[in-house]
Structure formats: structure tokens, C-alpha cells
Scaffold this motif. Structure first.
Motif, mmCIF file in Angstrom:
data_model
loop_
_atom_site.group_PDB
_atom_site.id
_atom_site.type_symbol
_atom_site.label_atom_id
_atom_site.label_comp_id
_atom_site.label_asym_id
_atom_site.label_seq_id
_atom_site.Cartn_x
_atom_site.Cartn_y
_atom_site.Cartn_z
ATOM 1 N N ALA A 138 -13.060 -1.452 2.297
ATOM 2 C CA ALA A 138 -13.349 -2.987 1.187
ATOM 3 C C ALA A 138 -12.952 -2.072 0.203
ATOM 4 N N ASN A 139 -11.820 -3.796 -0.069
ATOM 5 C CA ASN A 139 -12.077 -2.936 -2.298
ATOM 6 C C ASN A 139 -13.719 -3.300 -2.461
ATOM 7 N N PRO A 140 -13.618 -2.989 -3.584
ATOM 8 C CA PRO A 140 -14.575 -2.789 -4.169
ATOM 9 C C PRO A 140 -15.186 -4.131 -5.927
ATOM 10 N N LEU A 141 -13.580 -4.079 -5.375
ATOM 11 C CA LEU A 141 -13.586 -4.974 -6.447
ATOM 12 C C LEU A 141 -14.073 -6.816 -5.658
ATOM 13 N N ASP A 142 -14.204 -6.396 -4.425
ATOM 14 C CA ASP A 142 -14.439 -7.743 -3.379
ATOM 15 C C ASP A 142 -15.847 -8.115 -3.639
ATOM 16 N N ARG A 165 -5.312 -4.096 -1.937
ATOM 17 C CA ARG A 165 -4.223 -5.564 -2.175
ATOM 18 C C ARG A 165 -5.533 -6.409 -2.418
ATOM 19 N N HIS A 166 -5.967 -7.709 -2.114
ATOM 20 C CA HIS A 166 -7.156 -7.810 -2.006
ATOM 21 C C HIS A 166 -6.998 -8.414 -0.256
ATOM 22 N N GLY A 167 -8.138 -8.629 0.230
ATOM 23 C CA GLY A 167 -8.133 -8.657 1.889
ATOM 24 C C GLY A 167 -8.194 -8.202 2.544
ATOM 25 N N ARG A 168 -7.749 -6.656 1.720
ATOM 26 C CA ARG A 168 -7.065 -5.619 2.883
ATOM 27 C C ARG A 168 -8.315 -4.502 2.552
ATOM 28 N N VAL A 169 -7.622 -3.579 4.100
ATOM 29 C CA VAL A 169 -9.453 -2.437 3.912
ATOM 30 C C VAL A 169 -8.088 -1.330 3.593
ATOM 31 N N THR A 170 -6.530 -1.141 3.926
ATOM 32 C CA THR A 170 -6.388 -0.579 3.678
ATOM 33 C C THR A 170 -5.401 -0.440 2.369
ATOM 34 N N PRO A 171 -5.900 0.644 1.208
ATOM 35 C CA PRO A 171 -5.256 0.679 -0.471
ATOM 36 C C PRO A 171 -4.101 1.404 -0.388
ATOM 37 N N VAL A 172 -3.070 0.838 -1.201
ATOM 38 C CA VAL A 172 -1.779 0.932 -1.091
ATOM 39 C C VAL A 172 -1.738 2.851 -2.672
ATOM 40 N N GLY A 173 -2.348 2.236 -3.112
ATOM 41 C CA GLY A 173 -2.305 3.937 -4.248
ATOM 42 C C GLY A 173 -2.545 2.983 -4.810
#
Length: 361
Positions: free
Chosen positions: A77-81, A38-46
Motif C-alpha cells: 500500500a501507499n505509505p502516505l495513505d 497512485r491514491h488507492g492503488r497497491v501497485t506503484p507506477v514509479g
């Protein structure tokens, strides 16, 4: 916590609904994907749980997902960010459009500092005929905008009455002028009423029974349909009750006669259900009339103001004194004829429109 659980269950149901639509609409090829981050989140949802179901079904049939990415276990962090720059919106930089607006604002400020020019720009303002005409149009537009702004900010809003009122609207004016004004200022659509439709059919049946023919569509006559008729069986029952009542064999002088009554300069329009020759006559032998309004509902609540309007209207239609016209409600279900003890005349009805007086006293 309960709200969170219910929200998750609701989200799962909505995702299942969306998946059903997707699977039943695809003809040849369907791609199924979901997001891990999720954009801006550090916890992935899977991956979505529904996507896992799709992957397992594919594997059971000897296939596999084209690509699969499990959610990492650690918080990161989201690597795409990486490498992305946040840009605020709206744009605050001085773009070409922003510079033009700043320049226009500066011109407005300069004009506001200049002394007022009563009557428009002077002859030596350097304007030709076309420019002076344009400035005059601006002045007129400003006057209209200021007047509109004053109306919008006014504490009191004057709502004029329409060119004509129905007897029902006249009763609403008496009972709650504010609510009527609100409806006139902002009319809202009303849900169609099956009971009113059956009531209109009952009126049409009465007209046909006595050889009358409607010249207009019942939908064009607001307020003509009675309510309180449930269905076809109830309508047939009402017809049987009417045929067993006192008006079944009495021939009316008029059925659904229209009228336009002018009260204190206000037109009140409507239709009277039926008018009969009154069997009770004085010794002078003058014609008398009975105005009847059919009531098909189970409730006995009625408003004499409606009869008062019909009574005055018929008296003036045939040119007789109003005291030679009686008016009554006929309750079809009970066969009861209810005649109010007294009804207001023209003066009392006009007082309702001129000073808000209640004709009931």
C-alpha cells in the motif's frame, strides 16, 4: 489491447507536449517532479520516463537529482495513505447548515398539512400589512413557477414567427416548418462562409457598376450573399462573364431596392437584385417590368418562391397589377435567363402562412 497501446502512446505524447511547454517557458529555475504512487492503488507506477531523462542529463553535466525514489518491487500500500481517514462527500453529518435546512423542511411539512387558504391568509392570521404583502408576493411567484413548469413539461412548444421574415425563411417555412421552428427557438451560430463573402462582393460590384451606392452594410442583410464563388480569381471570372452577358449594357430601373411585404399579417423583408423595364409590351403600351435575381453558383438549383415574393413586392411598390411583372433568374456563369412558367401570387403566398399550404400546388 490495441486500444490500450494507443492510449499509452497518446499519454506519452501529451506528457512530452507538457514537458516541452514547461522547459521552454521557465526563465531561471525549473523543478521537475513526478509521482510514484497512485491514491488507492497497491501497485506503484514509479518515476516518469521523462523524469529519468532529466536525471540522466543532469548526471552527464556533473549534477544529480535532489531526491529520487524508485518504485518498490513488491506490491504494498501507499505509505502516505497510512493514518488517513476517508470522508464522504457531500458531508452527511448534521452540521449547523444541515440543521437549519431540516428545520425549514419541518416548517414546510407543517404548512402542507394545514388546510388551504383560498384568496390568501385571512385577516385574523396575525399578519401585519407588510407580512400580508410578502405572502401575496409569494403566491404570485408560485403561480409563475407553476406556469413555467407546465410550459417546460408540455409536449408541444409554440414558437412564434419573428416580426419579419426573409424570402429564404419563407421557403424554409414551406419546406420544413419543424426545422425552422427549432432554429427560431434555439438559434445557433453559423460558421462564416468565404463563398458568401465573395458573393456579397459580386453584388456590391454590380451596384457600383450601375452607379448605385449601398446604404447599409452587407452583413446586415442576411441571405443577400450568393454562394458558389471560390476565390478572387473566380470572382474576376464572374465579372468578365457578366460584362459579356445580356445585362451588361442594359440600364436597370433599380438595383437592390428594399421592400417590406405584408402577407397575412406577416412582414417579409428583402432586397431585389435588379429591376429592368421589360422590352416586351402589349398593344396598350402599359409599362411592364422584369425582376432579375443573380445566381453566381455552378449549380442550377433555384426556388421560384423567391421570385414570387420579389414579383409581388415590386408590383405593389410601383402600383401595377402583378401580371405586368415578370421575374427570372440570371445564371451569370452560363448567361442563361431562366423564367419559371408560372409563379404564385399574393393569395397563394398568404395561404402558405395561414394554413401551411404549398404555393407550388
Amino acid at each position: 489491447e490495441a486500444l490500450k497501446r494507443e492510449s499509452r502512446d497518446h499519454d506519452a505524447e501529451e506528457e512530452l507536449r507538457l514537458g516541452y511547454v514547461a522547459f521552454t517557458r521557465a526563465r531561471h529555475l525549473l523543478w521537475v517532479s513526478s509521482h510514484v504512487w497512485r491514491h488507492g492503488r497497491v501497485t506503484p507506477v514509479g518515476p516518469s520516463e521523462f523524469q529519468r531523462v532529466v536525471r540522466d542529463v543532469l548526471r552527464e553535466r556533473g549534477g544529480d537529482a535532489d531526491a529520487w525514489l524508485e518504485a518498490p518491487q513488491e506490491r504494498r500500500a501507499n505509505p502516505l495513505d497510512d493514518g488517513r481517514r476517508a470522508v464522504p462527500w457531500p458531508v452527511t453529518e448534521q452540521t449547523a447548515e444541515a440543521l437549519r435546512r431540516l428545520a425549514a423542511a419541518e416548517l414546510v411539512r407543517d404548512a402542507a398539512v394545514a388546510p388551504a387558504l383560498p384568496g390568501g391568509p385571512p385577516e385574523d392570521a396575525g399578519l401585519d400589512l407588510v407580512e400580508a404583502s410578502l405572502v401575496a408576493e409569494w403566491d404570485a411567484e408560485l403561480d409563475r413557477l407553476l406556469a413555467e413548469a407546465a410550459r417546460d413539461r408540455a409536449d408541444v412548444v409554440d414558437v412564434p414567427l419573428p416580426s419579419s421574415l426573409s424570402a429564404t425563411s419563407l421557403a424554409r417555412l414551406r419546406d420544413d416548418p419543424g426545422l425552422l421552428a427549432a432554429d427560431l427557438a434555439r438559434p445557433m451560430p453559423r460558421q462564416p462562409s468565404p463563398a458568401a463573402r465573395f458573393g456579397t462582393r459580386f453584388h456590391a460590384w454590380v451596384e457600383a457598376r450601375f452607379g448605385q451606392q449601398q446604404l447599409v452594410d452587407p452583413d446586415e442583410l442576411p441571405g443577400r450573399a450568393d454562394t458558389g464563388i471560390d476565390d478572387e480569381d473566380d470572382l474576376r471570372q464572374l465579372v468578365m462573364l457578366f460584362e459579356a452577358g445580356e445585362f451588361a449594357e442594359r440600364t436597370p430601373l433599380a438595383v437592390e431596392p428594399p421592400f417590406a411585404l405584408v402577407l397575412a399579417g406577416q412582414v417579409v423583408r428583402g432586397r431585389i437584385d435588379a429591376v429592368y423595364a421589360d422590352t416586351d409590351r402589349d398593344e396598350d403600351g402599359e409599362d411592364r417590368y422584369l425582376v432579375v435575381d443573380w445566381k453566381t453558383g455552378r449549380a442550377q438549383a433555384t426556388d421560384p418562391l423567391q421570385l414570387a415574393v420579389y414579383r409581388v413586392a415590386w408590383a405593389e411598390l410601383v402600383g401595377v397589377p402583378v401580371d405586368r411583372v415578370r421575374a427570372a433568374f440570371f445564371h451569370v456563369r452560363t448567361g442563361e435567363l431562366v423564367e419559371p412558367a408560372s409563379l404564385p401570387g399574393r393569395e397563394e403566398l398568404e395561404r402558405l402562412l395561414t394554413d401551411g399550404g404549398d404555393p407550388r400546388g
